[in-house]
Design a protein around this motif. Structure first.
Motif, PDB file in Angstrom:
ATOM      1  N   ARG A 104      -8.206  -0.690  13.267  1.00  0.00           N
ATOM      2  CA  ARG A 104      -8.180  -2.120  13.633  1.00  0.00           C
ATOM      3  C   ARG A 104      -9.507  -2.559  14.224  1.00  0.00           C
ATOM      4  N   GLN A 105     -10.107  -1.700  15.049  1.00  0.00           N
ATOM      5  CA  GLN A 105     -11.406  -2.044  15.630  1.00  0.00           C
ATOM      6  C   GLN A 105     -12.481  -2.210  14.557  1.00  0.00           C
ATOM      7  N   SER A 106     -12.290  -1.555  13.425  1.00  0.00           N
ATOM      8  CA  SER A 106     -13.270  -1.687  12.338  1.00  0.00           C
ATOM      9  C   SER A 106     -13.071  -2.973  11.537  1.00  0.00           C
ATOM     10  N   GLY A 107     -12.001  -3.736  11.841  1.00  0.00           N
ATOM     11  CA  GLY A 107     -11.799  -5.023  11.207  1.00  0.00           C
ATOM     12  C   GLY A 107     -10.672  -5.085  10.201  1.00  0.00           C
ATOM     13  N   LYS A 108      -9.932  -3.990  10.026  1.00  0.00           N
ATOM     14  CA  LYS A 108      -8.840  -3.975   9.061  1.00  0.00           C
ATOM     15  C   LYS A 108      -7.505  -4.260   9.743  1.00  0.00           C
ATOM     16  N   THR A 109      -6.501  -4.581   8.936  1.00  0.00           N
ATOM     17  CA  THR A 109      -5.145  -4.749   9.436  1.00  0.00           C
ATOM     18  C   THR A 109      -4.342  -3.503   9.087  1.00  0.00           C
ATOM     19  N   THR A 110      -3.350  -3.193   9.911  1.00  0.00           N
ATOM     20  CA  THR A 110      -2.596  -1.961   9.731  1.00  0.00           C
ATOM     21  C   THR A 110      -1.105  -2.214   9.867  1.00  0.00           C
ATOM     22  N   LEU A 111      -0.326  -1.357   9.222  1.00  0.00           N
ATOM     23  CA  LEU A 111       1.123  -1.306   9.368  1.00  0.00           C
ATOM     24  C   LEU A 111       1.498   0.166   9.478  1.00  0.00           C
ATOM     25  N   ASP A 112       2.500   0.474  10.309  1.00  0.00           N
ATOM     26  CA  ASP A 112       2.881   1.878  10.456  1.00  0.00           C
ATOM     27  C   ASP A 112       4.380   2.044  10.244  1.00  0.00           C
ATOM     28  N   LEU A 113       4.731   3.238   9.797  1.00  0.00           N
ATOM     29  CA  LEU A 113       6.133   3.575   9.546  1.00  0.00           C
ATOM     30  C   LEU A 113       6.271   5.085   9.550  1.00  0.00           C
ATOM     31  N   ALA A 114       7.519   5.547   9.646  1.00  0.00           N
ATOM     32  CA  ALA A 114       7.788   6.976   9.560  1.00  0.00           C
ATOM     33  C   ALA A 114       7.766   7.414   8.097  1.00  0.00           C
ATOM     34  N   VAL A 115       7.355   8.654   7.877  1.00  0.00           N
ATOM     35  CA  VAL A 115       7.371   9.208   6.515  1.00  0.00           C
ATOM     36  C   VAL A 115       8.752   9.053   5.898  1.00  0.00           C
ATOM     37  N   GLU A 116       9.779   9.259   6.722  1.00  0.00           N
ATOM     38  CA  GLU A 116      11.155   9.201   6.212  1.00  0.00           C
ATOM     39  C   GLU A 116      11.550   7.817   5.719  1.00  0.00           C
ATOM     40  N   ASP A 117      10.790   6.773   6.089  1.00  0.00           N
ATOM     41  CA  ASP A 117      11.134   5.402   5.699  1.00  0.00           C
ATOM     42  C   ASP A 117      10.367   4.911   4.477  1.00  0.00           C
ATOM     43  N   ILE A 118       9.518   5.752   3.909  1.00  0.00           N
ATOM     44  CA  ILE A 118       8.802   5.356   2.691  1.00  0.00           C
ATOM     45  C   ILE A 118       9.793   5.267   1.535  1.00  0.00           C
ATOM     46  N   GLY A 119       9.700   4.200   0.760  1.00  0.00           N
ATOM     47  CA  GLY A 119      10.587   4.017  -0.386  1.00  0.00           C
ATOM     48  C   GLY A 119       9.818   3.930  -1.687  1.00  0.00           C
ATOM     49  N   TRP A 120      10.572   3.844  -2.777  1.00  0.00           N
ATOM     50  CA  TRP A 120       9.990   3.693  -4.110  1.00  0.00           C
ATOM     51  C   TRP A 120      10.635   2.484  -4.772  1.00  0.00           C
ATOM     52  N   ASN A 121       9.803   1.549  -5.246  1.00  0.00           N
ATOM     53  CA  ASN A 121      10.294   0.372  -5.959  1.00  0.00           C
ATOM     54  C   ASN A 121       9.990   0.549  -7.434  1.00  0.00           C
ATOM     55  N   ALA A 122      11.037   0.775  -8.219  1.00  0.00           N
ATOM     56  CA  ALA A 122      10.844   1.052  -9.645  1.00  0.00           C
ATOM     57  C   ALA A 122      10.279  -0.145 -10.378  1.00  0.00           C
ATOM     58  N   GLY A 123      10.686  -1.361  -9.961  1.00  0.00           N
ATOM     59  CA  GLY A 123      10.181  -2.552 -10.630  1.00  0.00           C
ATOM     60  C   GLY A 123       8.686  -2.725 -10.447  1.00  0.00           C
ATOM     61  N   MET A 124       8.201  -2.485  -9.246  1.00  0.00           N
ATOM     62  CA  MET A 124       6.768  -2.590  -8.965  1.00  0.00           C
ATOM     63  C   MET A 124       6.017  -1.312  -9.281  1.00  0.00           C
ATOM     64  N   GLN A 125       6.776  -0.222  -9.552  1.00  0.00           N
ATOM     65  CA  GLN A 125       6.160   1.086  -9.773  1.00  0.00           C
ATOM     66  C   GLN A 125       5.206   1.426  -8.635  1.00  0.00           C
ATOM     67  N   SER A 126       5.755   1.318  -7.410  1.00  0.00           N
ATOM     68  CA  SER A 126       4.917   1.504  -6.233  1.00  0.00           C
ATOM     69  C   SER A 126       5.731   2.069  -5.084  1.00  0.00           C
ATOM     70  N   PHE A 127       5.078   2.895  -4.249  1.00  0.00           N
ATOM     71  CA  PHE A 127       5.663   3.252  -2.959  1.00  0.00           C
ATOM     72  C   PHE A 127       5.658   2.015  -2.067  1.00  0.00           C
ATOM     73  N   VAL A 128       6.719   1.849  -1.266  1.00  0.00           N
ATOM     74  CA  VAL A 128       6.865   0.630  -0.464  1.00  0.00           C
ATOM     75  C   VAL A 128       7.281   0.992   0.956  1.00  0.00           C
ATOM     76  N   ASP A 129       7.053   0.023   1.884  1.00  0.00           N
ATOM     77  CA  ASP A 129       7.480   0.196   3.267  1.00  0.00           C
ATOM     78  C   ASP A 129       8.886  -0.366   3.447  1.00  0.00           C
ATOM     79  N   GLN A 130       9.359  -0.478   4.699  1.00  0.00           N
ATOM     80  CA  GLN A 130      10.734  -0.916   4.951  1.00  0.00           C
ATOM     81  C   GLN A 130      10.988  -2.349   4.500  1.00  0.00           C
ATOM     82  N   GLN A 131       9.939  -3.161   4.431  1.00  0.00           N
ATOM     83  CA  GLN A 131      10.069  -4.549   3.976  1.00  0.00           C
ATOM     84  C   GLN A 131       9.850  -4.677   2.472  1.00  0.00           C
ATOM     85  N   ASP A 132       9.812  -3.551   1.793  1.00  0.00           N
ATOM     86  CA  ASP A 132       9.605  -3.505   0.340  1.00  0.00           C
ATOM     87  C   ASP A 132       8.214  -3.998  -0.057  1.00  0.00           C
ATOM     88  N   HIS A 133       7.265  -3.923   0.868  1.00  0.00           N
ATOM     89  CA  HIS A 133       5.885  -4.271   0.553  1.00  0.00           C
ATOM     90  C   HIS A 133       5.188  -3.064  -0.065  1.00  0.00           C
TER      91      HIS A 133
END
Length: 371
Positions: A186-215
């Protein structure tokens, strides 16, 4: 190099907690221990920095050789992971940090024990906590420590503006390390989001790993080993997406203790290396290490052909390497290991762990230093 005892700061617990080091004591024994410190000469610090840069150089050369000569079987890496390692190396996927563990008493040359290249911890202690100790106890001295500044410089190397961060739920040390890295990001100027490894999901429609908000997670710093990731159910989605992770998947080469054998084969007799092989090969004095053991577990020290010291753990069934036993480094019965940090490919400073045991574990004390 000297070990010097002194009285800790009267309010040291409050001081280190204010910096995020909440795990400073374990079972009523200090993990952060400022009842002693290590003093170096400027020449010794220069020698440590040079040795770290040299070990980084030969590690790069050995990784290139491992890929070129297809050492996959010798490193016990799956074909699926191996292909991703090759692609990641060819892309030159960026690395943030790593830590060489060195044995040294100030004489001769520092010797490499291993390279914690994928998920090293003790970063918070080595960076801001021991720097605060230095400023409060001997402000006119210096310390081999540019870790914080180099982290701030490294983060802008990734083009993504937002970075996700994850660690295992329930590990206080991992999360405090993660929160410190988030702060530098954050001090370098970026934005961050954090989560537990156990909460990582997979969205088949987006073909992407996602966070709890499906981002979707375009870039994820994971304090979670690559060798574990390839055993997870979601590993079938990793191929073609490994460029989205920090540390990069090619770090599997360096964090594997079999890599120590390959380093020795390429640079036999190098002053910063210890002889290491896949068999004891007549070494009556050696240390037996599983390929992927962690925090000093399942290590066996053999001296004169007899077992000297051993630790338990879950990795006993893994293949092993055998490293020459270095002559004892001891200061009043304390055995230090110097963790020498690489940030953005450059030497960045040291942190020292010590124990009355010859095997450094996750409960070994952290001791500050200065020169």
């Amino acid at each position: 190099m000297q070990r010097i005892t002194e009285s800790p700061r009267p309010d040291w617990q409050a001081q280190v907690e204010a910096l995020g080091l909440t795990f400073h004591t374990a079972d009523d024994h200090p993990y952060w221990d400022e009842s002693a410190h290590y003093r170096f000469s400027s020449r010794e610090i220069d020698q440590l920095e040079q040795a770290t840069a040299e070990l980084q150089r030969i590690s790069i050369a050995a990784a290139e050789r491992a890929i070129r000569d297809n050492w996959r079987d010798r490193l016990a890496i799956s074909p699926q992971a191996w292909q991703e390692i090759i692609h990641s190396w060819d892309r030159d996927d960026l690395s943030l940090y790593g830590r060489f563990d060195l044995m040294w008493d100030g004489s001769g040359q520092p010797k490499m024990l291993e390279y914690n290249a994928d998920t090293p911890t003790s970063l918070l202690e080595a960076s801001v906590v021991q720097w605060q100790w230095l400023q409060q106890t001997r402000p006119h001295a210096d310390q081999f420590n540019s870790i914080h500044e180099k982290l701030l410089t490294a983060w802008p190397s990734w083009p993504q503006q937002q970075i996700h961060f994850c660690a295992q739920r329930g590990s206080e040390e991992d999360w405090r390390t993660l929160l410190y890295l988030i702060d530098t990001c954050r001090q370098s100027g970026k934005t961050t989001l954090d989560l537990a490894v156990e909460d990582i999901g997979w969205n088949a429609g987006m073909q992407s790993f996602v966070d709890q908000q499906d981002h979707p997670m375009d870039l994820l710093f994971k304090l979670y080993p690559w060798e574990w990731m390839w055993l997870e159910d979601f590993s079938c989605h990793l191929p073609g997406r490994c460029q989205r992770f920090i540390e990069p998947v090619w770090k599997m080469l360096w964090s594997n203790k079999a890599f120590l054998v390959l380093l020795w084969e390429m640079f036999e007799g190098h002053p910063n290396l210890l002889r290491t092989s896949f068999k004891p090969d007549g070494m009556r004095d050696h240390v037996e290490k599983p390929y992927f053991s962690r925090e000093g577990t399942n290590v066996r020290i053999v001296q004169n052909g007899s077992l000297l010291e051993t630790t338990d753990g879950p990795w006993h069934a893994q293949p092993k390497v055998y490293q020459e036993l270095h002559s004892d480094v001891s200061f009043s019965g304390n055995h230090p290991v110097i963790g020498s940090w690489i940030i953005g490919g450059e030497p960045a400073g040291i942190g020292i762990r010590e124990d009355t045991s010859l095997i450094t574990s996750n409960t070994s004390r952290f001791i500050p230093h200065w020169f």
